[in-house]
Write an enzyme that holds these catalytic residues in place. Structure first.
Site, PDB file in Angstrom:
ATOM      1  N   LYS A 120      18.887  43.406  45.045  1.00 39.24           N
ATOM      2  CA  LYS A 120      20.066  43.938  45.739  1.00 39.24           C
ATOM      3  C   LYS A 120      19.628  45.063  46.654  1.00 39.24           C
ATOM      4  O   LYS A 120      18.575  45.673  46.427  1.00 39.24           O
ATOM      5  CB  LYS A 120      21.081  44.476  44.731  1.00 39.24           C
ATOM      6  CG  LYS A 120      22.504  44.543  45.263  1.00 39.24           C
ATOM      7  CD  LYS A 120      23.186  43.188  45.251  1.00 39.24           C
ATOM      8  CE  LYS A 120      24.577  43.223  45.834  1.00 39.24           C
ATOM      9  NZ  LYS A 120      25.306  41.976  45.547  1.00 39.24           N
TER      10      LYS A 120
HETATM   11  P1  NAD Z   1      34.064  42.933  51.980  1.00 40.93           P
HETATM   12  O1  NAD Z   1      33.465  44.129  52.588  1.00 40.93           O
HETATM   13  O2  NAD Z   1      34.233  41.725  52.822  1.00 40.93           O
HETATM   14  O3  NAD Z   1      35.516  43.304  51.387  1.00 40.93           O
HETATM   15  C1  NAD Z   1      35.730  44.326  50.467  1.00 40.93           C
HETATM   16  C2  NAD Z   1      37.224  44.580  50.388  1.00 40.93           C
HETATM   17  O4  NAD Z   1      37.488  45.491  49.324  1.00 40.93           O
HETATM   18  C3  NAD Z   1      37.801  45.188  51.646  1.00 40.93           C
HETATM   19  O5  NAD Z   1      39.079  44.627  51.882  1.00 40.93           O
HETATM   20  C4  NAD Z   1      37.945  46.664  51.276  1.00 40.93           C
HETATM   21  O6  NAD Z   1      38.966  47.316  52.024  1.00 40.93           O
HETATM   22  C5  NAD Z   1      38.316  46.532  49.821  1.00 40.93           C
HETATM   23  N1  NAD Z   1      38.080  47.736  49.047  1.00 40.93           N
HETATM   24  C6  NAD Z   1      37.044  48.613  49.087  1.00 40.93           C
HETATM   25  N2  NAD Z   1      37.219  49.591  48.183  1.00 40.93           N
HETATM   26  C7  NAD Z   1      38.373  49.306  47.544  1.00 40.93           C
HETATM   27  C8  NAD Z   1      39.091  49.928  46.489  1.00 40.93           C
HETATM   28  N3  NAD Z   1      38.650  51.058  45.917  1.00 40.93           N
HETATM   29  N4  NAD Z   1      40.221  49.348  46.075  1.00 40.93           N
HETATM   30  C9  NAD Z   1      40.676  48.215  46.655  1.00 40.93           C
HETATM   31  N5  NAD Z   1      40.044  47.589  47.642  1.00 40.93           N
HETATM   32  C10 NAD Z   1      38.915  48.129  48.086  1.00 40.93           C
HETATM   33  O7  NAD Z   1      33.228  42.621  50.665  1.00 40.93           O
HETATM   34  P2  NAD Z   1      33.096  41.250  49.867  1.00 40.93           P
HETATM   35  O8  NAD Z   1      31.887  40.556  50.344  1.00 40.93           O
HETATM   36  O9  NAD Z   1      34.404  40.547  49.847  1.00 40.93           O
HETATM   37  O10 NAD Z   1      32.742  41.806  48.415  1.00 40.93           O
HETATM   38  C11 NAD Z   1      33.754  42.203  47.497  1.00 40.93           C
HETATM   39  C12 NAD Z   1      33.198  42.114  46.083  1.00 40.93           C
HETATM   40  O11 NAD Z   1      32.775  40.773  45.837  1.00 40.93           O
HETATM   41  C13 NAD Z   1      31.966  42.991  45.825  1.00 40.93           C
HETATM   42  O12 NAD Z   1      31.983  43.432  44.492  1.00 40.93           O
HETATM   43  C14 NAD Z   1      30.806  42.027  46.024  1.00 40.93           C
HETATM   44  O13 NAD Z   1      29.640  42.437  45.349  1.00 40.93           O
HETATM   45  C15 NAD Z   1      31.421  40.774  45.422  1.00 40.93           C
HETATM   46  N6  NAD Z   1      30.780  39.529  45.856  1.00 40.93           N
HETATM   47  C16 NAD Z   1      30.754  39.160  47.164  1.00 40.93           C
HETATM   48  C17 NAD Z   1      30.119  37.971  47.510  1.00 40.93           C
HETATM   49  C18 NAD Z   1      30.088  37.486  48.934  1.00 40.93           C
HETATM   50  O14 NAD Z   1      29.581  36.384  49.147  1.00 40.93           O
HETATM   51  N7  NAD Z   1      30.611  38.199  49.898  1.00 40.93           N
HETATM   52  C19 NAD Z   1      29.507  37.179  46.533  1.00 40.93           C
HETATM   53  C20 NAD Z   1      29.577  37.584  45.205  1.00 40.93           C
HETATM   54  C21 NAD Z   1      30.209  38.762  44.880  1.00 40.93           C
END
Ligand code: NAD
Length: 436
Positions: A120
């Site tokens: 990561k």
């Molecule tokens: P992203 O940046 O596209 O979106 C994150 C979202 O969360 C945004 O809408 C942001 O405004 C919101 N956010 C941030 N802090 C917040 C809070 N305190 N309360 C509520 N909302 C909040 O990110 P993403 O890629 O969608 O990732 C989100 C989660 O999913 C993370 O934990 C990431 O590790 C996990 N994840 C993502 C992927 C991927 O392929 N993108 C894969 C596996 C896991």
């Protein structure tokens, strides 16, 4: 019908008491290691990260000032293959957070049977200006990305470590990483990173893969619980890549998305929200808040809205011992990594909530990243139907493995998933032996 907010935002107090993600990951590891009676030697190896690189690097900002940013890239374990894991841009990025996320990636790849280890990365920065009030410009983000890529280049590479998107990192950012790495090597190397635009060797379905995998396991959980998804109430925290696609995909199969949020706060309407209207509103205003026909609520309140399926899709440490007793849902599908603390896990288990743990629920993302890497290495690309079919096969098998082990051992789904994953990594580590 709209419902009124239930209590004041507790974000500030929660941040002050924030659980250390690395300690949480180690606690989860130890609980599963106890169950499989992992030897002390193996605990010593798997309970630590293999490599931790911290870099402090200058970036020239658009006002001419220079700012030194701090970033990390961590490999937890690479005994089953190259490190795989996203890069996060967020003001709260710390080494301990990156270490936890790397450890979870090791388990996730093993859980899914994908030949990668866990890695990561992250940079402490504020791309959206959530803290500073000034979003970073595209040029600043590009400069930061190219310099960070250069700093961590001693670790990354198609056979060594393959980054991907995470919070606040996009296909465009992956394209800059690929280009920077390729420039230094003197030829195009697409397979150094996944989550790229399709025009640069990205895979079809990668953008929506995390959410698609979540929907697949929710459908399996619903069949397992004999529960209909038609009109099932869905609450989603976080409206980015994982959360927004999850809303559209759940809406598509007839579930009712009743509340969503982003970092500023959320909206609720128990009659249902239209994901395309939320999308439009967020594009125009920068947030889901103040959506017409819905009531605003805080992120703390959102998690306690009564529903059938709760999808945390933001950050770690959201479902804690404080709010778990008040959470009213049948299923929690963890799109985010590490949203639930170990104390909350115990409370939810006692309440009979069916938790689909992060290393299973959000593994659609890394699975299609794996497909992207394979396609890049072969320079032979698959169509959408083939990718979805292969993803469904892997997600379904993993879900069945977890539920089967959980029922046989009378443990919760997270412990079962970790038991399975840790056993696989331990077996690979054991067979390779300790060098020299
Ligand atoms: P992203 O940046 O596209 O979106 C994150 C979202 O969360 C945004 O809408 C942001 O405004 C919101 N956010 C941030 N802090 C917040 C809070 N305190 N309360 C509520 N909302 C909040 O990110 P993403 O890629 O969608 O990732 C989100 C989660 O999913 C993370 O934990 C990431 O590790 C996990 N994840 C993502 C992927 C991927 O392929 N993108 C894969 C596996 C896991």
């Amino acid at each position: 019908m709209m419902i009124a907010p239930v209590r004041e935002d507790t974000t500030v107090t929660r941040l002050a008491r924030r659980t250390n993600p690395w300690e949480m990951a180690v606690e989860q590891f130890n609980a599963a290691a106890d169950k499989i009676k992992l030897s002390d030697n193996m605990r010593e190896i798997l309970g630590n990260c293999k490599r931790e690189l911290t870099v402090n690097f200058p970036v020239k900002l658009s006002d001419g000032k220079v700012h030194v940013f701090t970033g990390h890239r961590v490999h937890h374990n690479v005994n089953r293959g190259p490190a795989k894991g996203g890069i996060r841009y967020h003001p709260d990025v710390t080494l301990d957070e990156v270490k936890a996320l790397a450890m979870w990636m090791t388990w996730k790849c093993a859980m899914m049977g994908i030949p990668f280890g866990g890695g990561k990365g992250g940079v402490a920065c504020d791309p959206k200006g959530e803290r500073s009030g000034r979003p970073m410009t595209s040029r600043e983000l590009e400069n930061l990305t190219r310099r960070y890529t250069t700093e961590i280049e001693i670790l990354i590479g198609p056979d060594r470590d393959v980054p991907a998107p995470d919070v606040n990192t996009t296909p465009q950012i992956m394209a800059w990483i690929m280009d920077t790495y390729s420039m230094h090597k003197g030829h195009t190397i697409s397979s150094v990173v996944t989550g790229k635009p399709v025009a640069l060797g990205g895979s079809l379905v990668r953008n929506e893969a995390t959410a698609l995998g979540i929907r697949m396991v929710i459908e399996q959980a619903a069949r397992h619980l004999d529960m209909s998804l038609e009109d099932a109430r869905v609450v989603i925290q976080g409206y980015g890549n994982a959360g927004a696609f999850a809303a559209s995909l759940m809406h598509e199969i007839g579930a009712r998305v009743i509340a969503v949020s982003d970092s500023r706060g959320g909206v609720v309407n128990t009659d249902g929200l239209d994901p395309s209207a939320i999308e439009r509103h967020k594009r125009e205003t920068g947030s889901v808040m103040d959506l017409k026909g819905a009531d605003n609520l805080t992120n703390a309140e959102l998690l306690e809205v009564p529903c059938d399926i709760l999808i945390p899709a933001a950050l770690e440490d959201q479902i804690t011992a404080t709010n778990a007793p008040r959470i009213q849902t049948k299923i929690i599908a963890e799109a985010a990594n590490g949203p639930t603390t170990p104390e909350a896990d115990r409370i939810l288990h006692d309440k009979g909530v069916f938790v689909i743990p992060d290393i299973l629920a959000n593994a659609g993302g890394v699975t299609v990243s794996y497909f992207e890497w394979v396609q890049d290495l072969q320079s032979f690309f698959w169509d959408e139907a083939e990718i979805k079919r292969k993803l469904l096969a892997i997600m379904s098998r993993a879900f069945e493995d977890v539920v089967d082990l959980s029922e046989r051992n009378h443990v919760d789904n997270r412990t079962a998933a970790l038991m399975l994953a840790i056993s696989r990594v331990a077996e690979a580590t054991q067979m390779r032996g300790i060098y020299p």
